[in-house]
Design an enzyme around this catalytic site. Sequence first.
Site, PDB file in Angstrom:
ATOM      1  N   GLY A 194       0.702  -1.088  -0.133  1.00 16.44           N
ATOM      2  CA  GLY A 194      -0.082   0.119   0.049  1.00 16.44           C
ATOM      3  C   GLY A 194       0.967   1.398   0.033  1.00 16.44           C
ATOM      4  O   GLY A 194       0.797   2.136   0.799  1.00 16.44           O
ATOM      5  N   GLY A 195       1.776   1.348  -0.808  1.00 13.16           N
ATOM      6  CA  GLY A 195       2.684   2.402  -0.802  1.00 13.16           C
ATOM      7  C   GLY A 195       2.528   4.005  -1.900  1.00 13.16           C
ATOM      8  O   GLY A 195       3.057   4.538  -2.074  1.00 13.16           O
ATOM      9  N   TYR A 243     -13.918  -3.668  10.695  1.00 13.54           N
ATOM     10  CA  TYR A 243     -12.510  -3.404  10.575  1.00 13.54           C
ATOM     11  C   TYR A 243     -11.563  -3.593  11.663  1.00 13.54           C
ATOM     12  O   TYR A 243     -10.554  -4.100  11.769  1.00 13.54           O
ATOM     13  CB  TYR A 243     -12.511  -1.617  10.187  1.00 13.54           C
ATOM     14  CG  TYR A 243     -11.064  -1.106  10.386  1.00 13.54           C
ATOM     15  CD1 TYR A 243     -10.369  -1.125   9.117  1.00 13.54           C
ATOM     16  CD2 TYR A 243     -10.617  -0.171  11.354  1.00 13.54           C
ATOM     17  CE1 TYR A 243      -9.161  -0.395   9.055  1.00 13.54           C
ATOM     18  CE2 TYR A 243      -9.486   0.273  11.256  1.00 13.54           C
ATOM     19  CZ  TYR A 243      -8.826   0.051  10.271  1.00 13.54           C
ATOM     20  OH  TYR A 243      -7.414   1.025  10.121  1.00 13.54           O
ATOM     21  N   ALA A 244     -12.263  -3.222  12.949  1.00 15.06           N
ATOM     22  CA  ALA A 244     -11.726  -3.644  14.262  1.00 15.06           C
ATOM     23  C   ALA A 244     -11.283  -5.269  14.335  1.00 15.06           C
ATOM     24  O   ALA A 244     -10.184  -5.388  14.790  1.00 15.06           O
ATOM     25  CB  ALA A 244     -12.457  -3.135  15.338  1.00 15.06           C
ATOM     26  N   ASN A 277       0.879  -2.846   5.240  1.00 15.29           N
ATOM     27  CA  ASN A 277       0.291  -1.852   5.587  1.00 15.29           C
ATOM     28  C   ASN A 277      -1.060  -1.673   4.702  1.00 15.29           C
ATOM     29  O   ASN A 277      -1.967  -1.042   5.391  1.00 15.29           O
ATOM     30  CB  ASN A 277       1.398  -0.552   5.296  1.00 15.29           C
ATOM     31  CG  ASN A 277       0.612   0.769   5.063  1.00 15.29           C
ATOM     32  OD1 ASN A 277       0.359   1.339   6.123  1.00 15.29           O
ATOM     33  ND2 ASN A 277       0.496   1.165   3.900  1.00 15.29           N
ATOM     34  N   LYS A 280      -8.067  -5.979  12.463  1.00 12.44           N
ATOM     35  CA  LYS A 280      -6.921  -5.282  13.076  1.00 12.44           C
ATOM     36  C   LYS A 280      -6.597  -6.326  14.571  1.00 12.44           C
ATOM     37  O   LYS A 280      -5.415  -6.469  14.753  1.00 12.44           O
ATOM     38  CB  LYS A 280      -7.151  -3.985  13.393  1.00 12.44           C
ATOM     39  CG  LYS A 280      -7.157  -3.154  12.182  1.00 12.44           C
ATOM     40  CD  LYS A 280      -6.198  -3.227  11.220  1.00 12.44           C
ATOM     41  CE  LYS A 280      -5.989  -2.089   9.982  1.00 12.44           C
ATOM     42  NZ  LYS A 280      -4.784  -2.442   9.225  1.00 12.44           N
TER      43      LYS A 280
HETATM   44  N1  LIG Z   1      -5.975   6.525   8.748  1.00  8.41           N
HETATM   45  C1  LIG Z   1      -6.228   6.169  10.061  1.00  8.41           C
HETATM   46  O1  LIG Z   1      -6.829   6.509  10.689  1.00  8.41           O
HETATM   47  C2  LIG Z   1      -5.711   4.896  10.533  1.00  8.41           C
HETATM   48  C3  LIG Z   1      -5.599   4.682  12.013  1.00  8.41           C
HETATM   49  C4  LIG Z   1      -5.027   3.340  12.305  1.00  8.41           C
HETATM   50  C5  LIG Z   1      -4.429   2.555  11.600  1.00  8.41           C
HETATM   51  N2  LIG Z   1      -4.349   2.744  10.214  1.00  8.41           N
HETATM   52  C6  LIG Z   1      -3.828   1.844   9.443  1.00  8.41           C
HETATM   53  O2  LIG Z   1      -2.695   2.174   8.741  1.00  8.41           O
HETATM   54  C7  LIG Z   1      -2.334   1.662   7.316  1.00  8.41           C
HETATM   55  C8  LIG Z   1      -2.460   2.680   6.517  1.00  8.41           C
HETATM   56  O3  LIG Z   1      -3.560   3.477   6.455  1.00  8.41           O
HETATM   57  P1  LIG Z   1      -3.628   4.868   5.633  1.00  8.41           P
HETATM   58  O4  LIG Z   1      -4.435   5.632   6.442  1.00  8.41           O
HETATM   59  O5  LIG Z   1      -2.419   5.227   5.136  1.00  8.41           O
HETATM   60  O6  LIG Z   1      -4.556   4.473   4.443  1.00  8.41           O
HETATM   61  P2  LIG Z   1      -4.958   4.970   3.064  1.00  8.41           P
HETATM   62  O7  LIG Z   1      -4.353   6.547   3.013  1.00  8.41           O
HETATM   63  O8  LIG Z   1      -6.243   4.727   2.533  1.00  8.41           O
HETATM   64  O9  LIG Z   1      -3.911   4.113   1.910  1.00  8.41           O
HETATM   65  C9  LIG Z   1      -4.003   2.817   1.720  1.00  8.41           C
HETATM   66  C10 LIG Z   1      -3.059   2.085   0.784  1.00  8.41           C
HETATM   67  O10 LIG Z   1      -3.364   0.800   0.774  1.00  8.41           O
HETATM   68  C11 LIG Z   1      -3.714   0.496  -0.559  1.00  8.41           C
HETATM   69  N3  LIG Z   1      -4.691  -0.375  -0.637  1.00  8.41           N
HETATM   70  C12 LIG Z   1      -5.858  -0.344  -0.127  1.00  8.41           C
HETATM   71  N4  LIG Z   1      -6.576  -1.729  -0.603  1.00  8.41           N
HETATM   72  C13 LIG Z   1      -5.821  -2.131  -1.449  1.00  8.41           C
HETATM   73  C14 LIG Z   1      -5.766  -3.464  -2.201  1.00  8.41           C
HETATM   74  N5  LIG Z   1      -6.997  -4.343  -2.269  1.00  8.41           N
HETATM   75  N6  LIG Z   1      -4.779  -4.095  -2.791  1.00  8.41           N
HETATM   76  C15 LIG Z   1      -3.723  -3.209  -2.694  1.00  8.41           C
HETATM   77  N7  LIG Z   1      -3.396  -2.104  -2.173  1.00  8.41           N
HETATM   78  C16 LIG Z   1      -4.370  -1.666  -1.705  1.00  8.41           C
HETATM   79  C17 LIG Z   1      -4.189   1.927  -1.081  1.00  8.41           C
HETATM   80  O11 LIG Z   1      -3.915   1.854  -2.531  1.00  8.41           O
HETATM   81  P3  LIG Z   1      -5.089   1.726  -3.714  1.00  8.41           P
HETATM   82  O12 LIG Z   1      -6.275   2.173  -3.072  1.00  8.41           O
HETATM   83  O13 LIG Z   1      -4.350   2.242  -4.827  1.00  8.41           O
HETATM   84  O14 LIG Z   1      -5.132   0.176  -3.836  1.00  8.41           O
HETATM   85  C18 LIG Z   1      -3.120   2.756  -0.532  1.00  8.41           C
HETATM   86  O15 LIG Z   1      -1.805   2.527  -1.164  1.00  8.41           O
HETATM   87  C19 LIG Z   1      -3.576   0.863   7.346  1.00  8.41           C
HETATM   88  O16 LIG Z   1      -3.247  -0.600   7.552  1.00  8.41           O
HETATM   89  C20 LIG Z   1      -4.644   1.343   8.237  1.00  8.41           C
HETATM   90  O17 LIG Z   1      -5.790   0.230   8.517  1.00  8.41           O
HETATM   91  C21 LIG Z   1      -4.977   3.869   9.561  1.00  8.41           C
END
Ligand SMILES: NC(=O)c1ccc[n+]([C@@H]2O[C@H](COP(=O)([O-])OP(=O)(O)OC[C@H]3O[C@@H](n4cnc5c(N)ncnc54)[C@H](OP(=O)(O)O)[C@@H]3O)[C@@H](O)[C@H]2O)c1
Length: 242
Positions: free
Chosen positions: A9-10, A151-152, A84, A155
């Site tokens: 997910g980069g 979602y929870a 990620n 995780k």
């Molecule tokens: N944001 C928050 O509030 C928060 C809080 C706690 C934990 N987290 C965790 O932190 C991590 C990163 O979150 P973030 O906020 O950076 O999320 P984000 O901005 O939505 O980015 C998610 C990344 O994952 C990729 N992705 C999603 N679905 C995918 C799939 N089916 N196959 C391949 N790639 C996929 C997305 O790219 P594409 O859409 O192009 O596939 C994107 O690069 C996650 O594990 C999230 O659960 C986030």
Amino acid sequence: MPPTSIISGGSRGLGLALVERFLARGDRVATFSRSGSAALAALATLHPDRLHAETIDAADACSLCRFVEQVSRKFGQIDHCIANAAVAHEGVLPTMRDDEIDSMLSVNLRGSIVLVREAVRQMLLNPSASSSVVVLSSIVAARGSPGLSVYAATKAGLEGFAKSLARELGSRGIRVNAVAPGFLDTDLSASLSAENRSRIIRRTPLGRLGEPADIVGAIDFLSSARAAFITGQVLTIDGGAS
Ligand SMILES: NC(=O)c1ccc[n+]([C@@H]2O[C@H](COP(=O)([O-])OP(=O)(O)OC[C@H]3O[C@@H](n4cnc5c(N)ncnc54)[C@H](OP(=O)(O)O)[C@@H]3O)[C@@H](O)[C@H]2O)c1
């Protein structure tokens, strides 16, 4: 030889910040997402020999296996794996559709597990001095949050996975940890209502939502020899909210 780190997910959010950090520290980085981004393409132009980026769906286990095989063929040893990529569908359980549940289970949980399995196979075949896995959890795994029960669950599943895998792989010198961020200001949390946003900020002693930059340092640390005696842990990074 610089270490090789897989970061799923980069294309944006935390994953993109991790790719930037790991390239800056000298690693060779392999990442994937369903679609690319201008920011990731710019990094690939800057680091053509050290950044491998593909567009694949983490819900497709075969693609994940092919990806890891390709990365190990290109870069050799795999040193670090950061699971990620994730999706979040918000909604109270009675209205949650099957396809939303399936998508969170198959991307967040099964996708992370398959990716880590493939990376760990390569780590075992080709051991390095410092091998590690970090899975991205969330503060909601331990605290719960209305509208985020599925979602929870994904995780919380990853936290159990990390703790058990740490016990399984400790004797082989592979460390496994989870990082549990609080709410971050990224696309994933963009659907938060203004009211929820203010509520989260009010109950956060440090008085703001997190940023990817608040999380990357900890993952950089856990994916390095500086964390050589840390495994099986869940590191919460939430500005003191929990
Ligand atoms: N944001 C928050 O509030 C928060 C809080 C706690 C934990 N987290 C965790 O932190 C991590 C990163 O979150 P973030 O906020 O950076 O999320 P984000 O901005 O939505 O980015 C998610 C990344 O994952 C990729 N992705 C999603 N679905 C995918 C799939 N089916 N196959 C391949 N790639 C996929 C997305 O790219 P594409 O859409 O192009 O596939 C994107 O690069 C996650 O594990 C999230 O659960 C986030």
